[in-house]
Design a protein around this motif. Structure first.
Motif, PDB file in Angstrom:
ATOM      1  N   TYR A 177      42.166  47.693  36.427  1.00  0.00           N
ATOM      2  CA  TYR A 177      41.559  48.981  36.104  1.00  0.00           C
ATOM      3  C   TYR A 177      42.518  49.894  35.356  1.00  0.00           C
ATOM      4  CZ  TYR A 177      38.335  47.281  39.657  1.00  0.00           C
ATOM      5  OH  TYR A 177      37.464  46.516  40.364  1.00  0.00           O
ATOM      6  N   ARG A 178      43.639  49.311  34.861  1.00  0.00           N
ATOM      7  CA  ARG A 178      44.721  50.117  34.303  1.00  0.00           C
ATOM      8  C   ARG A 178      44.247  51.096  33.227  1.00  0.00           C
ATOM      9  NH1 ARG A 178      49.285  51.420  36.423  1.00  0.00           N
ATOM     10  NH2 ARG A 178      49.844  49.267  36.909  1.00  0.00           N
ATOM     11  N   SER A 179      43.497  50.615  32.233  1.00  0.00           N
ATOM     12  CA  SER A 179      43.160  51.496  31.099  1.00  0.00           C
ATOM     13  C   SER A 179      42.185  52.584  31.547  1.00  0.00           C
ATOM     14  CB  SER A 179      42.581  50.693  29.934  1.00  0.00           C
ATOM     15  OG  SER A 179      41.238  50.317  30.184  1.00  0.00           O
ATOM     16  N   TYR A 180      41.460  52.318  32.606  1.00  0.00           N
ATOM     17  CA  TYR A 180      40.544  53.314  33.170  1.00  0.00           C
ATOM     18  C   TYR A 180      41.332  54.331  33.988  1.00  0.00           C
ATOM     19  CZ  TYR A 180      36.991  54.683  36.770  1.00  0.00           C
ATOM     20  OH  TYR A 180      36.173  55.332  37.649  1.00  0.00           O
ATOM     21  N   VAL A 181      42.105  53.845  34.917  1.00  0.00           N
ATOM     22  CA  VAL A 181      42.844  54.732  35.818  1.00  0.00           C
ATOM     23  C   VAL A 181      43.838  55.606  35.046  1.00  0.00           C
ATOM     24  CG1 VAL A 181      44.554  54.746  37.684  1.00  0.00           C
ATOM     25  CG2 VAL A 181      42.523  53.286  37.864  1.00  0.00           C
ATOM     26  N   ASP A 182      44.483  55.014  34.041  1.00  0.00           N
ATOM     27  CA  ASP A 182      45.476  55.764  33.262  1.00  0.00           C
ATOM     28  C   ASP A 182      44.876  56.993  32.580  1.00  0.00           C
ATOM     29  OD1 ASP A 182      47.631  54.313  33.976  1.00  0.00           O
ATOM     30  OD2 ASP A 182      47.929  53.306  32.036  1.00  0.00           O
ATOM     31  N   ALA A 183      43.604  56.897  32.215  1.00  0.00           N
ATOM     32  CA  ALA A 183      42.976  58.014  31.517  1.00  0.00           C
ATOM     33  C   ALA A 183      42.944  59.274  32.383  1.00  0.00           C
ATOM     34  CB  ALA A 183      41.560  57.636  31.076  1.00  0.00           C
TER      35      ALA A 183
END
Lengths: 445, 445
Positions: free
Chosen positions: B396-402
């Motif tokens: 979920y990195r690119s989601y959570v990073d946002a």
């Protein structure tokens, strides 16, 4: 802000639209009077001079001068200038709520600014990878796409997505006005629609399905139900090319209509659809009531191409765009009658000369924007067309069989939304016209 | 019809909308006067008594009496009765054009019929597998779905698709009025959104992608750009269940909004969206301005369920539907505060009691219609929520990073279009609410 915070416990002061509501037990009571101001958008500030307002948005920029500091708040409507007694600590891109008084100031954006503010940080931001407050976003396409949800906060970048939304609205409105019904068709299909290549295989409960390359077959079949149908939806192409014109998923604006005489009836609807899209998305642009058109062999001649070329090259299309502007004063040009050999098997030939088809492209400033035409509508014609191309009927059985039951003469067209937006705005790469592009290498975010 | 046929060569008499057009060379000339009547729809006939008109549509039914025969023509607007001097040979479901004179006849449908007709067959039909002119379509669901493009020609069956189109229009109109921007998000994703199960794997240029189960993450991220967003698009669930409530592809009406206090702001937008959908698709139905709501533990009590149940059973929901009708006179009921354990990791807990969530379902006549709630909005909260559930962050990195960059408090909801239509019309199976359903076994047509 202490008072404001406390007030939240009692009343829903932040509501955007007035709303009368009974409490949870469903018994009507007199509504409590909000003690905090209603939210106003930045664009609405000029109408609220002298009032205390609530702004909400993001810290777009902080600027500190000798005796005063400014906080520029960005919301969905634009920017607002807030005058701060001391330098702002909340970092750029944090989400904030600002309560303050609106005063007129001819030097401020839109002639107003907010003074005596209380700033409440709703969600703090880390330092973004690029400065969103610059007039131009100083980041390469790849960097921007990696941080798409952030890059599209930039007002200049965001325009492409706003244009896409507006153009789609205009497309639907124009077609609904003309008696078209919206349909929703499967994106998981048993057979490749356009050609066997460039399809994505899907593991579908243990067997292989494909992602639909277009709603072509389904919209044709639904002509038998609604006469006139449209769909706005994703289509999928496993494009092996890594160019600025291709996406693995794009939004296709599709329409199909029955009881036509030939492709010229479809062209009339294309004109209405494009006019609706332009009116909603780029009101300054002129879409002629009568878009000029040129037959394919004449187009080759105008472009200076060899008379036996089966298609127009990008250079030919550019030459035709210049010709349309020069001879007809038009940014738009229909090219009709593309050779049958270059069109899919369901294309209707020109009854007067079967070398040519009853199809067309619409060029905009010398680049293709829309493809469409009349389709075959008789069951026997489908069998003959597949046989002539050496293609088996079996994969297309459920499609071809539907033409046994009185599908009237019909035709339609498709517009690639991202391509439309890119061309309207002069964007170099179609990836700039969609929030989260998909291509050979990009599957995130 | 000979004269009419000849006339086609000279003028475009069949055009539906008046259109001024210059010939292909672009030089303006006086428009030729059509010698054939303009097409009218069946519903427009009463306004044309005494006139010669052109009807177009399908042979809905042929009836031969002793001295007279009738041809019932079906077009997208309804049915028209044509009086024939002799029995009609053109089979049912053929596409036809009829030129004749409109006369008043109180015994005819809508009080008018067409006499002295000339009938032109545009596309002949074979005998359909079921009789479309019967008031009810005497064919099982499977037969109907196999011949979907034909079955949906039946006016009764077609209603479901008309309702879907109207409801979608109402959804968009309501949200655009409230400042929402339409977005288009990827259907090909690197990670399953809702859960690891029930996803379709796709061969994506040699690696594995998945079909998106919802636009959940993308709509949340776009709150940071537009504050308020919506999307209408397909979502995909590899449902192992073969029930009347599940589809492998359905149309999801999604919305998400920022700068909320909690889920109750989302519920206010749900009410506006549902009211818009009902107004467009089922104007007789009352959507209360204040939809009653009940907190989850109270809902269990009302339904007579055990107080430690983590979810509502279908029977519980039915009991709550009856309660809402009896106690509040409402077909609609919000159930709020579902236990956190039953909601996805991005759900915002109730700040007052973390057992419950700031989420809701909207029940319609005792069945779930909408799911929504407030989401987490702080980066740290996402890390904590995933850790608490033992889920790794990496997928979920690119989601959570946002969420590092100032996403304000927000929430949203989703409505399954086919389910909405089925419940509004009382259809037993959700497959009846979509033209070409996809399930474990069905991939065609």
């Amino acid at each position: 802000m202490q008072e404001a915070r406390e007030s939240r416990v009692k009343v829903r002061w932040y509501r955007e639209a007035p709303l009368v509501r009974t409490p949870w037990d469903g018994v009507a009571v007199e509504q409590e009077v909000p003690i905090m101001p209603q939210r106003v958008l930045s664009s609405e500030l000029p109408a609220h001079v002298g009032e205390t307002v609530l702004l909400r948005g993001w810290v777009h920029r902080r600027r500190s001068l000798k005796s005063v500091s400014f906080l520029i708040v960005r919301d969905r409507a634009g920017l607002a200038q807030v005058v701060m007694p001391e330098p702002v600590e909340t970092p750029e891109e944090s989400a904030v709520a600002v309560v303050g008084t609106v005063v007129a100031n001819p030097a401020a954006p839109a002639g107003v600014e907010v003074v005596k503010p209380t700033v409440d940080a709703l969600a703090a931001a880390e330092t973004p990878p690029f400065e969103l407050f610059r007039p131009d976003l100083a980041a390469g396409l790849s960097t921007r796409l990696d941080a798409a949800p952030l890059a599209f906060r930039h007002p200049g970048t965001r325009t492409a997505l706003e244009t896409a939304a507006a153009a789609t609205r205009g497309f639907r409105t124009a077609l609904e006005k003309s008696g078209f019904t919206e349909i929703f068709t499967p994106k998981l299909v048993a057979t490749a629609t356009e050609s066997g290549a460039n399809v994505f295989p899907v593991d579908y409960f243990g067997r292989t399905a494909y992602l639909a390359q277009s709603p072509q077959f389904y919209k044709q079949l639904m002509v038998g139900v609604f006469e006139r149908v449209f769909e706005v939806g994703p289509v999928f192409r496993a494009e092996p090319h890594d160019t600025g014109r291709h996406l693995a998923q794009y939004t296709s604006l599709d329409a199909e209509l029955g009881f036509i005489e030939d492709h010229r009836d479809v062209m009339a609807v294309v004109r209405e659809a494009i006019a609706g899209m332009v009116e909603a998305a780029a009101p300054g642009l002129d879409v002629p009531i009568d878009i000029p058109d040129i037959h394919f062999p004449d187009a080759l001649r105008v472009a200076g191409a060899r008379p036996d070329e089966p298609d127009l090259s990008p250079a030919d299309e550019r030459a035709l765009g210049e010709w349309a502007r020069r001879e007809h004063g038009s940014d738009f040009l229909f090219v009709t009658g593309y050779p049958m050999v270059k069109r899919p098997f369901y294309t209707h030939p020109d009854p007067a000369d079967a070398r040519w088809s009853n199809s067309f492209d619409l060029l905009f400033r010398g680049v293709e924007l829309v493809t469409g035409g009349q389709r075959l509508h008789r069951h026997g014609d489908y069998l003959a067309a597949l046989a002539a191309r050496g293609q088996p009927v079996e994969p297309y059985r459920s499609y071809v069989d539907a033409f046994r039951y009185g599908i009237p003469p019909h035709g339609g067209f498709a517009i690639g939304l991202e391509r439309f937006v890119a061309r309207l705005l002069g964007l170099a790469n179609v990836r700039e016209a969609t929030a989260f592009p998909r291509d050979r290498t990009r599957l995130e975010p």
